[in-house]
Scaffold this motif. Structure first.
Motif, PDB file in Angstrom:
ATOM      1  N   ILE A 101       6.732   3.985 -16.336  1.00 31.96           N
ATOM      2  CA  ILE A 101       6.212   3.765 -14.988  1.00 31.96           C
ATOM      3  C   ILE A 101       4.693   3.883 -14.997  1.00 31.96           C
ATOM      4  O   ILE A 101       3.980   3.031 -14.452  1.00 31.96           O
ATOM      5  CB  ILE A 101       6.830   4.762 -13.982  1.00 31.96           C
ATOM      6  N   TYR A 102       4.178   4.928 -15.635  1.00 32.84           N
ATOM      7  CA  TYR A 102       2.729   5.127 -15.691  1.00 32.84           C
ATOM      8  C   TYR A 102       2.036   4.000 -16.451  1.00 32.84           C
ATOM      9  O   TYR A 102       0.950   3.556 -16.068  1.00 32.84           O
ATOM     10  CB  TYR A 102       2.389   6.477 -16.305  1.00 32.84           C
ATOM     11  N   LYS A 103       2.669   3.500 -17.517  1.00 34.54           N
ATOM     12  CA  LYS A 103       2.097   2.374 -18.261  1.00 34.54           C
ATOM     13  C   LYS A 103       2.040   1.125 -17.382  1.00 34.54           C
ATOM     14  O   LYS A 103       1.045   0.393 -17.393  1.00 34.54           O
ATOM     15  CB  LYS A 103       2.925   2.071 -19.512  1.00 34.54           C
ATOM     16  N   ALA A 104       3.108   0.880 -16.633  1.00 32.52           N
ATOM     17  CA  ALA A 104       3.150  -0.299 -15.763  1.00 32.52           C
ATOM     18  C   ALA A 104       2.103  -0.202 -14.663  1.00 32.52           C
ATOM     19  O   ALA A 104       1.414  -1.188 -14.359  1.00 32.52           O
ATOM     20  CB  ALA A 104       4.549  -0.464 -15.167  1.00 32.52           C
ATOM     21  N   LEU A 105       1.962   0.967 -14.071  1.00 29.08           N
ATOM     22  CA  LEU A 105       0.959   1.141 -13.014  1.00 29.08           C
ATOM     23  C   LEU A 105      -0.453   0.996 -13.567  1.00 29.08           C
ATOM     24  O   LEU A 105      -1.331   0.405 -12.922  1.00 29.08           O
ATOM     25  CB  LEU A 105       1.146   2.489 -12.317  1.00 29.08           C
ATOM     26  N   ALA A 106      -0.684   1.484 -14.773  1.00 29.66           N
ATOM     27  CA  ALA A 106      -1.992   1.320 -15.414  1.00 29.66           C
ATOM     28  C   ALA A 106      -2.255  -0.162 -15.710  1.00 29.66           C
ATOM     29  O   ALA A 106      -3.382  -0.649 -15.546  1.00 29.66           O
ATOM     30  CB  ALA A 106      -2.063   2.143 -16.697  1.00 29.66           C
ATOM     31  N   THR A 158       6.415   6.097  -7.739  1.00 30.98           N
ATOM     32  CA  THR A 158       6.922   6.691  -8.977  1.00 30.98           C
ATOM     33  C   THR A 158       8.304   7.286  -8.755  1.00 30.98           C
ATOM     34  O   THR A 158       9.212   7.093  -9.574  1.00 30.98           O
ATOM     35  CB  THR A 158       5.946   7.770  -9.502  1.00 30.98           C
ATOM     36  N   ASP A 159       8.491   7.972  -7.636  1.00 31.56           N
ATOM     37  CA  ASP A 159       9.812   8.533  -7.310  1.00 31.56           C
ATOM     38  C   ASP A 159      10.853   7.436  -7.162  1.00 31.56           C
ATOM     39  O   ASP A 159      11.978   7.552  -7.666  1.00 31.56           O
ATOM     40  CB  ASP A 159       9.749   9.371  -6.027  1.00 31.56           C
ATOM     41  N   GLU A 160      10.494   6.363  -6.453  1.00 32.09           N
ATOM     42  CA  GLU A 160      11.434   5.257  -6.266  1.00 32.09           C
ATOM     43  C   GLU A 160      11.816   4.623  -7.603  1.00 32.09           C
ATOM     44  O   GLU A 160      12.987   4.330  -7.852  1.00 32.09           O
ATOM     45  CB  GLU A 160      10.828   4.193  -5.353  1.00 32.09           C
ATOM     46  N   LEU A 161      10.823   4.405  -8.456  1.00 28.49           N
ATOM     47  CA  LEU A 161      11.097   3.802  -9.762  1.00 28.49           C
ATOM     48  C   LEU A 161      11.929   4.718 -10.643  1.00 28.49           C
ATOM     49  O   LEU A 161      12.782   4.254 -11.399  1.00 28.49           O
ATOM     50  CB  LEU A 161       9.784   3.425 -10.448  1.00 28.49           C
ATOM     51  N   THR A 162      11.703   6.019 -10.531  1.00 28.17           N
ATOM     52  CA  THR A 162      12.510   6.986 -11.287  1.00 28.17           C
ATOM     53  C   THR A 162      13.955   6.931 -10.811  1.00 28.17           C
ATOM     54  O   THR A 162      14.887   6.920 -11.618  1.00 28.17           O
ATOM     55  CB  THR A 162      11.933   8.406 -11.134  1.00 28.17           C
ATOM     56  N   PHE A 204       0.842  -1.189   0.000  1.00 28.90           N
ATOM     57  CA  PHE A 204       0.000   0.000   0.000  1.00 28.90           C
ATOM     58  C   PHE A 204       0.880   1.242   0.000  1.00 28.90           C
ATOM     59  O   PHE A 204       0.788   2.085   0.869  1.00 28.90           O
ATOM     60  CB  PHE A 204      -0.945  -0.020   1.204  1.00 28.90           C
ATOM     61  N   VAL A 205       1.738   1.323  -0.993  1.00 28.21           N
ATOM     62  CA  VAL A 205       2.663   2.430  -1.120  1.00 28.21           C
ATOM     63  C   VAL A 205       1.979   3.545  -1.897  1.00 28.21           C
ATOM     64  O   VAL A 205       1.251   3.292  -2.855  1.00 28.21           O
ATOM     65  CB  VAL A 205       3.944   1.966  -1.867  1.00 28.21           C
ATOM     66  N   ASN A 206       2.220   4.766  -1.488  1.00 25.12           N
ATOM     67  CA  ASN A 206       1.697   5.923  -2.190  1.00 25.12           C
ATOM     68  C   ASN A 206       2.225   5.899  -3.622  1.00 25.12           C
ATOM     69  O   ASN A 206       3.409   5.680  -3.851  1.00 25.12           O
ATOM     70  CB  ASN A 206       2.160   7.185  -1.438  1.00 25.12           C
ATOM     71  N   GLN A 207       1.346   6.145  -4.596  1.00 25.74           N
ATOM     72  CA  GLN A 207       1.745   6.073  -5.999  1.00 25.74           C
ATOM     73  C   GLN A 207       2.835   7.089  -6.330  1.00 25.74           C
ATOM     74  O   GLN A 207       3.732   6.797  -7.105  1.00 25.74           O
ATOM     75  CB  GLN A 207       0.528   6.276  -6.906  1.00 25.74           C
ATOM     76  N   ASP A 208       2.776   8.272  -5.739  1.00 29.02           N
ATOM     77  CA  ASP A 208       3.829   9.274  -5.984  1.00 29.02           C
ATOM     78  C   ASP A 208       5.165   8.799  -5.442  1.00 29.02           C
ATOM     79  O   ASP A 208       6.205   8.963  -6.096  1.00 29.02           O
ATOM     80  CB  ASP A 208       3.450  10.616  -5.364  1.00 29.02           C
TER      81      ASP A 208
END
Length: 157
Positions: A40-45, A27-31, A20-24
């Motif tokens: 990243i956005y494609k993978a999350l979608a 995203t920062d961690e993946l960046t 239950f990690v915050n999406q922001d």
């Protein structure tokens, strides 16, 4: 995109870390890990759509099939999933790792991967991700996990 899915699966889902990690924050961690934001956005979608597949109103065909039916692949699916991949899906159905609904979920998720071709190894991970996310499929997930991680002993089928 598939590399991000693998990263998330290995570091959050499969490791039983806090999912239950915050999406922001994610995203920062993946960046920081070197992934591009658009991927990243494609993978999350992709993951969100996987979760949506559990809802029967999203994919009503998942609840209507005969166990004696035969899957006929479209031309596009056949381009993405070679004979070896299609054979592996059939094998998984024959040993009751997949049923018609989870098979369709796997095919749906494969077709959304941003790649013209899916390797057998990539397909195995998609199957594992789908089974992990479907309630009641714990036994099938464990069996699939055994198939993937016990591969060094020989071919799967």
């Amino acid at each position: 995109m598939f590399d991000i899915l693998m990263y998330l699966f290995e570091n959050y889902i499969h490791s039983e870390a806090d999912i239950f990690v915050n999406q922001d924050d994610l995203t920062d961690e993946l960046t920081k890990a070197g992934f591009h934001k658009d991927e990243i956005y494609k993978a999350l979608a992709w993951l969100e759509k996987l979760a949506d597949l559990q809802e029967s109103h999203v994919k009503p065909y998942l609840t209507k099939a005969s166990s004696a039916s035969i899957r006929v692949y479209t031309d596009e699916e056949m381009l993405r999933l070679d004979c070896q991949c299609r054979g592996f899906l059939l094998f998984l159905e024959q040993i009751n790792v997949l049923d018609f609904a989870t098979r369709e979920m796997v095919i749906d998720r494969v077709m959304e991967i941003d790649s013209p071709f899916i390797s057998l190894d990539d397909l195995k991970w998609v199957v594992l991700m789908v089974l992990f996310n479907v309630p009641g499929q714990e036994s099938a997930y464990a069996q699939m996990e055994d198939l993937i991680f016990d591969e060094q002993e020989g071919p799967l089928h």
